[in-house]
Write a protein that holds these residues in place. Structure first.
Motif, PDB file in Angstrom:
ATOM      1  N   VAL A  96      11.203  -5.809  -1.263  1.00 16.31           N
ATOM      2  CA  VAL A  96      10.403  -6.987  -1.606  1.00 16.31           C
ATOM      3  C   VAL A  96       9.111  -6.908  -0.791  1.00 16.31           C
ATOM      4  CG1 VAL A  96      10.371  -9.495  -1.797  1.00 16.31           C
ATOM      5  CG2 VAL A  96      12.552  -8.272  -1.942  1.00 16.31           C
ATOM      6  N   PRO A  97       8.008  -6.454  -1.395  1.00 15.95           N
ATOM      7  CA  PRO A  97       6.781  -6.194  -0.635  1.00 15.95           C
ATOM      8  C   PRO A  97       6.289  -7.381   0.183  1.00 15.95           C
ATOM      9  CG  PRO A  97       6.612  -5.287  -2.850  1.00 15.95           C
ATOM     10  CD  PRO A  97       7.867  -6.097  -2.820  1.00 15.95           C
ATOM     11  N   TRP A  98       6.289  -8.587  -0.405  1.00 14.84           N
ATOM     12  CA  TRP A  98       5.749  -9.750   0.318  1.00 14.84           C
ATOM     13  C   TRP A  98       6.576 -10.042   1.570  1.00 14.84           C
ATOM     14  CZ3 TRP A  98       6.994 -14.610   2.054  1.00 14.84           C
ATOM     15  CH2 TRP A  98       5.924 -15.453   2.366  1.00 14.84           C
ATOM     16  N   VAL A  99       7.894 -10.006   1.438  1.00 18.01           N
ATOM     17  CA  VAL A  99       8.771 -10.258   2.586  1.00 18.01           C
ATOM     18  C   VAL A  99       8.573  -9.175   3.643  1.00 18.01           C
ATOM     19  CG1 VAL A  99      11.182 -10.405   3.337  1.00 18.01           C
ATOM     20  CG2 VAL A  99      10.475 -11.505   1.214  1.00 18.01           C
ATOM     21  N   ASN A 100       8.420  -7.932   3.208  1.00 18.37           N
ATOM     22  CA  ASN A 100       8.223  -6.830   4.147  1.00 18.37           C
ATOM     23  C   ASN A 100       6.942  -7.024   4.965  1.00 18.37           C
ATOM     24  OD1 ASN A 100       9.204  -4.069   4.973  1.00 18.37           O
ATOM     25  ND2 ASN A 100       7.155  -3.512   4.306  1.00 18.37           N
ATOM     26  N   ARG A 101       5.874  -7.421   4.288  1.00 20.60           N
ATOM     27  CA  ARG A 101       4.599  -7.640   4.993  1.00 20.60           C
ATOM     28  C   ARG A 101       4.702  -8.779   5.996  1.00 20.60           C
ATOM     29  NH1 ARG A 101       2.442  -6.562  -0.250  1.00 20.60           N
ATOM     30  NH2 ARG A 101       2.345  -8.803  -0.695  1.00 20.60           N
ATOM     31  N   MET A 102       5.318  -9.875   5.570  1.00 24.93           N
ATOM     32  CA  MET A 102       5.433 -11.027   6.467  1.00 24.93           C
ATOM     33  C   MET A 102       6.311 -10.710   7.669  1.00 24.93           C
ATOM     34  SD  MET A 102       3.399 -13.257   5.441  1.00 24.93           S
ATOM     35  CE  MET A 102       3.895 -14.451   6.669  1.00 24.93           C
TER      36      MET A 102
END
Length: 633
Positions: free
Chosen positions: A349-355
């Motif tokens: 999950v890209p967004w979760v990974n970035r956060m």
């Protein structure tokens, strides 16, 4: 009576599969709890009013031993893992299971939802602290092995974390193949390190008696309460035993724990205790000081790999929990990338990974050492443990039919332990415990706002819709121009005319030959049964209603699901089918009842930035028409 060769072969295959799954569980499930010996004993005995003497060390070891037995072995491995939701575990799956057991009580379901969401929110806080704590504690071995590298501990840790989070987009399948062998070596090394010290000073085994733990609490009192907050560090990762149950099953996880992981951890803790009793100066880093100088650098490397594996397990857990939260309606839709064709659980999950990366880097730069992070670690873990206990007790009463005396007895025992740990860690809020709490409360606010906002949107849609039956009758009496093909309208209400259908008829003055009202429902089970996946109803004329149901651990693929409708006599040609959907533009209205204005604005922001429903349901863009709709909440 002797076994036949076929039965013998089948039994051997079953044992081999069980052994393989248990080996896999060692690599994935036990990374977090397996790296706890790096810092636990040091953090407890470095606390306020603590002196490294025999009685104190034995008391702390006794608390660690009995906490592992009661909390991990009895509570999680024996009790909590019984509460599986069709084989799936984790607090979101447990919440759905508990809610299903109270299907006729909306208020009770709402309370359970709050408990589950709060526990899940704190899990994300743990997901931030674990990578920072594990990697920092591993790299701090350089302080013993190469003191000249001490200034580089934080920079090296940051580089490792950047690489770790950068790997996520490629999936953990390839790297995961190395997890089990590395963690097996890790636990074997823990056992050998501890055994050597225990053989030298066997009197440390006296700590197996609970008397030393009880005496420690009564003698030290306030200091003992702080020490209990440190004992929780030995339990971090216990939630992973339950969360990863769906990947490995109960028996392999239990086998790995009782036969390999638990003995290795206890030997390591008692080995550190034996060293400290006879060399209090080793408190600087009792884990690494158990080793001869020649083995320190290899051990730092092995500890770093174990820390990365521990972090990977938590990150993967955050991805899985996010997908479940989206499916159950507690999180905005986000892009999900499948990194494996063989295993559906391998997701990114890209967004979760970035956060997570940003927050982990903030944690490392803010706290700078595992000692400082230790104060922030326990509050999230104990909060999630408490919420899990409450949900499991509901399941025990409603689904397992436990008697009230048994329920009260078990409930008092487990909650007394959980709340004791939570209270002990609450004392550390001012010293760093606020960090995961703030993260958890932020995520809790977002999840509850999204859930409530979607409820208000559904209410507005249902209230403003025209009744379907009179509309179909009117169409039959005054037929509009018909065009070939099938139109599918995504709607939340099967008994009302979808806005997209009205707009299409109003502006284009046409109606398709066949019109389908499509509703997607996510069940409180991880996987939908075959017989409940599709329901087709005739609405009259050329109108049909289709209800598609998916489990919360499944990826909703509408085109694929529609191909199965042919078995029920309603076939679809995707090249001759057009999907219509209304995209709501949320406008906060202070005059309407619902949420306070700032939550209305938060929900509108989340809705604007959420992944579109069409992409989430994997509807091809060249077969889609989106129509905007203004919606006030």
């Amino acid at each position: 009576m002797t076994d036949t060769p076929a039965a013998h072969d089948e039994g051997s295959a079953t044992k081999q599969r069980l052994g393989a799954l248990a080996l896999g569980a060692i690599g994935v499930v036990y990374g977090d709890i397996g790296t706890s010996p790096l810092y636990t004993l040091r953090e407890i005995l470095s606390g306020k009013d603590m002196t490294v003497v025999s009685g104190t060390v034995l008391g702390v070891l006794s608390l660690i031993f009995w906490s592992l037995i009661v909390v991990v072995s009895l509570k999680y491995v024996t009790f909590i893992m019984r509460a599986d939701n069709k084989g799936e575990g984790g607090i979101m799956a447990l919440m759905a299971l508990a809610q299903r057991s109270l299907a006729g009580s909306p208020r009770a379901r709402w309370i359970l939802a709050i408990i589950g969401i709060f526990g899940a929110s704190l899990f994300y806080g743990d997901g931030v602290i674990t990578p920072a704590m594990s990697v920092l504690s591993a790299m701090e071995g350089l302080e013993v092995a190469a003191p000249s590298l001490v200034p580089y501990v934080v920079p090296i840790s940051l580089v490792i974390l950047f690489v770790l989070f950068g790997m996520q987009r490629h999936g953990s399948a390839k790297v995961g193949a190395w997890f089990a062998p590395i963690m097996c070596i890790w636990f074997l090394v823990l056992a050998v390190m501890g055994s050597v010290q225990i053989v030298r000073h066997p009197e440390v085994l006296a700590a197996l008696s609970p008397w030393y733990g009880i005496k420690f609490i009564f003698v030290h009192r306030q200091a003992a309460l702080f020490a209990m907050g440190g004992v929780v560090l030995a339990l971090t990762g216990a939630e992973a035993l339950y969360s990863d149950m769906g990947h490995f099953g109960k028996r392999p996880i239990r086998l790995a724990w009782f036969c390999f992981v638990l003995p290795s951890l206890l030997l390591c803790y008692f080995g550190q205790g034996a060293l400290l009793i006879h060399d209090p100066a080793a408190l600087k880093n009792p884990f690494f000081l158990m080793l001869p100088a020649s083995l320190l650098l290899p051990m730092v490397l092995l500890a770093t790999m174990a820390a990365v594996i521990a972090s990977q397990a938590v990150i993967s857990g955050a991805f899985s929990m996010t997908r479940e939260a989206m499916s159950l309606g507690y999180s905005p839709r986000m892009a999900i990338v499948h990194t494996s064709r063989e295993q559906s659980g391998q997701i990114f999950v890209p967004w979760v990974n970035r956060m997570l990366l940003v927050l982990v880097i903030v944690a490392v730069l803010m706290f700078k050492s595992s000692g400082n992070l230790g104060a922030a670690y326990g509050i999230a873990v104990t909060g999630t443990m408490t919420m899990t206990t409450l949900l499991a007790l509901v399941v025990a009463r409603k689904m397992w039919r436990w008697s009230w005396p048994l329920l009260v007895l078990v409930g008092i025992l487990l909650l007394a332990i959980d709340l004791s740990f939570f209270t002990a860690n609450a004392l550390k809020i001012a010293h760093g415990g606020w960090f995961p709490l703030v993260l958890g409360l932020g995520i809790f606010t977002m999840m509850t706002t999204w859930r409530r906002g979607r409820e208000l949107v559904m209410r507005e849609i249902k209230q403003s819709g025209l009744a379907l039956a009179p509309f179909i009758t009117n169409i039959a009496e005054h037929p509009p121009l018909r065009v070939p093909g099938t139109a599918i309208f995504l709607t939340a209400n099967q008994n009302a005319v979808p806005h997209a259908l009205l707009h299409n008829l109003k502006h284009n003055k046409v109606l398709h030959e066949r019109n389908v009202l499509l509703t997607v429902e996510v069940l409180e089970s991880p996987v939908a049964e075959a017989e409940e996946r599709i329901t087709i109803t005739g609405k009259g004329g050329d109108f049909f209603g289709i209800e598609l149901r998916f489990g919360f651990a499944e990826d909703p693929n509408i085109p694929l699901a529609l191909t199965r409708c042919a078995r029920s006599g309603l076939a679809f040609d995707m090249m001759d089918t057009t999907f219509f959907i209304s995209r709501e533009n949320i406008v906060p209205d202070v005059k309407r009842p619902g949420m306070v204005l700032w939550r209305d604005h938060l929900f509108a922001f989340l809705a604007r930035n959420a992944m579109s429903a069409t992409a989430f349901f994997q509807i091809p863009g060249n077969r889609l028409i989106e129509l905007g709709a203004l919606l006030e909440i």
